[in-house]
Design a protein around this motif. Structure first.
Motif, PDB file in Angstrom:
ATOM      1  N   PHE A  29       0.830  -1.202   0.000  1.00  0.00           N
ATOM      2  CA  PHE A  29       0.000   0.000   0.000  1.00  0.00           C
ATOM      3  C   PHE A  29       0.869   1.258   0.000  1.00  0.00           C
ATOM      4  CE2 PHE A  29      -2.150   3.431   2.260  1.00  0.00           C
ATOM      5  CZ  PHE A  29      -3.271   3.591   1.445  1.00  0.00           C
ATOM      6  N   ALA A  30       1.896   1.294   0.858  1.00  0.00           N
ATOM      7  CA  ALA A  30       2.759   2.474   0.952  1.00  0.00           C
ATOM      8  C   ALA A  30       3.515   2.706  -0.348  1.00  0.00           C
ATOM      9  CB  ALA A  30       3.733   2.311   2.117  1.00  0.00           C
ATOM     10  N   ARG A  31       3.922   1.630  -0.991  1.00  0.00           N
ATOM     11  CA  ARG A  31       4.670   1.754  -2.243  1.00  0.00           C
ATOM     12  C   ARG A  31       3.786   2.355  -3.330  1.00  0.00           C
ATOM     13  NH1 ARG A  31       9.567  -2.237  -3.529  1.00  0.00           N
ATOM     14  NH2 ARG A  31      10.317  -1.131  -5.349  1.00  0.00           N
ATOM     15  N   TYR A  32       2.560   1.863  -3.472  1.00  0.00           N
ATOM     16  CA  TYR A  32       1.650   2.446  -4.458  1.00  0.00           C
ATOM     17  C   TYR A  32       1.216   3.857  -4.057  1.00  0.00           C
ATOM     18  CZ  TYR A  32       1.344  -1.809  -7.258  1.00  0.00           C
ATOM     19  OH  TYR A  32       1.632  -2.868  -8.068  1.00  0.00           O
ATOM     20  N   TYR A  33       1.094   4.100  -2.779  1.00  0.00           N
ATOM     21  CA  TYR A  33       0.764   5.445  -2.286  1.00  0.00           C
ATOM     22  C   TYR A  33       1.852   6.436  -2.710  1.00  0.00           C
ATOM     23  CZ  TYR A  33      -0.563   9.077   1.089  1.00  0.00           C
ATOM     24  OH  TYR A  33      -0.932  10.254   1.681  1.00  0.00           O
ATOM     25  N   GLY A  34       3.112   6.029  -2.566  1.00  0.00           N
ATOM     26  CA  GLY A  34       4.226   6.875  -2.990  1.00  0.00           C
ATOM     27  C   GLY A  34       4.214   7.105  -4.490  1.00  0.00           C
ATOM     28  N   TRP A  35       3.907   6.062  -5.244  1.00  0.00           N
ATOM     29  CA  TRP A  35       3.862   6.153  -6.701  1.00  0.00           C
ATOM     30  C   TRP A  35       2.760   7.124  -7.125  1.00  0.00           C
ATOM     31  CZ3 TRP A  35       5.331   1.492 -10.093  1.00  0.00           C
ATOM     32  CH2 TRP A  35       5.235   1.797 -11.439  1.00  0.00           C
ATOM     33  N   ILE A  36       1.565   6.937  -6.580  1.00  0.00           N
ATOM     34  CA  ILE A  36       0.432   7.801  -6.930  1.00  0.00           C
ATOM     35  C   ILE A  36       0.693   9.238  -6.484  1.00  0.00           C
ATOM     36  CG2 ILE A  36      -2.021   8.240  -6.454  1.00  0.00           C
ATOM     37  CD1 ILE A  36      -2.294   5.101  -6.345  1.00  0.00           C
ATOM     38  N   GLY A  37       1.305   9.400  -5.321  1.00  0.00           N
ATOM     39  CA  GLY A  37       1.665  10.739  -4.847  1.00  0.00           C
ATOM     40  C   GLY A  37       2.591  11.453  -5.820  1.00  0.00           C
ATOM     41  N   GLN A  38       3.535  10.722  -6.401  1.00  0.00           N
ATOM     42  CA  GLN A  38       4.450  11.324  -7.378  1.00  0.00           C
ATOM     43  C   GLN A  38       3.725  11.696  -8.664  1.00  0.00           C
ATOM     44  OE1 GLN A  38       7.008  12.375  -5.482  1.00  0.00           O
ATOM     45  NE2 GLN A  38       8.304  11.971  -7.235  1.00  0.00           N
ATOM     46  N   ILE A  39       2.768  10.878  -9.073  1.00  0.00           N
ATOM     47  CA  ILE A  39       1.977  11.207 -10.266  1.00  0.00           C
ATOM     48  C   ILE A  39       1.244  12.524 -10.033  1.00  0.00           C
ATOM     49  CG2 ILE A  39      -0.038  10.548 -11.663  1.00  0.00           C
ATOM     50  CD1 ILE A  39       0.811   7.596 -11.180  1.00  0.00           C
ATOM     51  N   ILE A  40       0.584  12.651  -8.882  1.00  0.00           N
ATOM     52  CA  ILE A  40      -0.165  13.869  -8.559  1.00  0.00           C
ATOM     53  C   ILE A  40       0.768  15.063  -8.464  1.00  0.00           C
ATOM     54  CG2 ILE A  40      -1.546  14.988  -6.759  1.00  0.00           C
ATOM     55  CD1 ILE A  40      -2.723  12.120  -6.211  1.00  0.00           C
ATOM     56  N   LYS A  41       1.885  14.890  -7.775  1.00  0.00           N
ATOM     57  CA  LYS A  41       2.864  15.980  -7.628  1.00  0.00           C
ATOM     58  C   LYS A  41       3.374  16.434  -9.000  1.00  0.00           C
ATOM     59  CE  LYS A  41       7.349  16.939  -5.530  1.00  0.00           C
ATOM     60  NZ  LYS A  41       8.470  16.347  -4.786  1.00  0.00           N
ATOM     61  N   ASN A  42       3.643  15.485  -9.876  1.00  0.00           N
ATOM     62  CA  ASN A  42       4.131  15.801 -11.211  1.00  0.00           C
ATOM     63  C   ASN A  42       3.085  16.562 -12.011  1.00  0.00           C
ATOM     64  OD1 ASN A  42       6.177  15.620 -13.270  1.00  0.00           O
ATOM     65  ND2 ASN A  42       4.867  14.107 -14.265  1.00  0.00           N
ATOM     66  N   LYS A  43       1.819  16.141 -11.908  1.00  0.00           N
ATOM     67  CA  LYS A  43       0.744  16.815 -12.633  1.00  0.00           C
ATOM     68  C   LYS A  43       0.553  18.245 -12.121  1.00  0.00           C
ATOM     69  CE  LYS A  43      -1.852  12.894 -14.350  1.00  0.00           C
ATOM     70  NZ  LYS A  43      -1.351  12.994 -15.714  1.00  0.00           N
ATOM     71  N   ILE A  44       0.634  18.432 -10.811  1.00  0.00           N
ATOM     72  CA  ILE A  44       0.478  19.775 -10.223  1.00  0.00           C
ATOM     73  C   ILE A  44       1.611  20.682 -10.680  1.00  0.00           C
ATOM     74  CG2 ILE A  44       0.587  21.055  -8.039  1.00  0.00           C
ATOM     75  CD1 ILE A  44      -1.009  18.719  -6.785  1.00  0.00           C
ATOM     76  N   GLN A  45       2.838  20.160 -10.719  1.00  0.00           N
ATOM     77  CA  GLN A  45       3.977  20.965 -11.149  1.00  0.00           C
ATOM     78  C   GLN A  45       3.885  21.351 -12.611  1.00  0.00           C
ATOM     79  OE1 GLN A  45       7.320  18.482 -10.065  1.00  0.00           O
ATOM     80  NE2 GLN A  45       7.428  19.357  -8.014  1.00  0.00           N
ATOM     81  N   ASN A  46       3.172  20.564 -13.413  1.00  0.00           N
ATOM     82  CA  ASN A  46       3.066  20.832 -14.842  1.00  0.00           C
ATOM     83  C   ASN A  46       1.835  21.647 -15.210  1.00  0.00           C
ATOM     84  OD1 ASN A  46       5.456  19.494 -15.457  1.00  0.00           O
ATOM     85  ND2 ASN A  46       4.431  17.522 -15.593  1.00  0.00           N
ATOM     86  N   ILE A  47       1.129  22.153 -14.202  1.00  0.00           N
ATOM     87  CA  ILE A  47      -0.064  22.984 -14.496  1.00  0.00           C
ATOM     88  C   ILE A  47       0.379  24.389 -14.816  1.00  0.00           C
ATOM     89  CG2 ILE A  47      -2.124  24.027 -13.475  1.00  0.00           C
ATOM     90  CD1 ILE A  47      -2.615  21.414 -12.020  1.00  0.00           C
TER      91      ILE A  47
END
Length: 159
Positions: free
Chosen positions: A141-159
């Motif tokens: 769960f923590a590993r996928y949580y970290g992965w999904i968190g990076q996806i969201i962080k990356n999308k926010i930075q690219n807005i």
């Protein structure tokens, strides 16, 4: 919960491997030329380095040696460590997925489930370490949580 026990059960095989994992030691004359990836900040820096070494013609081998790592056994530190690995999984996937076929992409996306749920459960049951099952589930769960968190962080930075 301890990462130590998970590592001992799931990452203790010796012989030729495609990823060493940490802690690890590489010859200085090799890693001074074939470097870690600067844009992989999470826990997959060793995976990316191992891929580069294999692509350069080196063989990787896990030896039967012990290392000591002091581990904080709090739930937060355990979760944070596996979340860190998930962030690295994202960085690694992002860097290399365009050159992969569908089978390799699925392998990367499913790695935590296969490694810790499928294979992990078989090993802990076989070795009568079933008390580690909750730790394996939290690690996934923590590993996928970290992965999904990076996806969201990356999308926010690219807005």
């Amino acid at each position: 919960m301890s990462t130590k026990y998970i590592f001992e059960l799931l990452l203790s095989n010796t012989g030729y491997v495609d990823t060493i994992g940490t802690p690890c030691i590489f010859r200085k004359n090799i890693v001074s030329v074939i470097r870690y990836e600067e844009n992989i900040k999470g826990g997959a820096d060793d995976t990316a380095l191992c891929l580069k070494l294999i692509n350069a013609g080196y063989a990787l081998k896990r030896l039967n040696v012990s290392s000591f790592e002091k581990q904080d056994l709090s739930f937060k530190s355990f979760f944070d460590r596996w979340k860190f690995y998930g962030r690295g999984d994202y960085d690694f996937y992002k860097k290399y997925n365009n050159s992969w076929n569908l089978k390799r992409k699925i392998k990367s996306l499913s790695h935590p489930l296969v490694k810790y749920l499928c294979k992990g459960l078989l090993i802990v049951v076989k070795k009568n370490k079933i008390t580690l099952i909750p730790a394996l589930i939290v690690a996934i769960f923590a590993r996928y949580y970290g992965w999904i968190g990076q996806i969201i962080k990356n999308k926010i930075q690219n807005i």
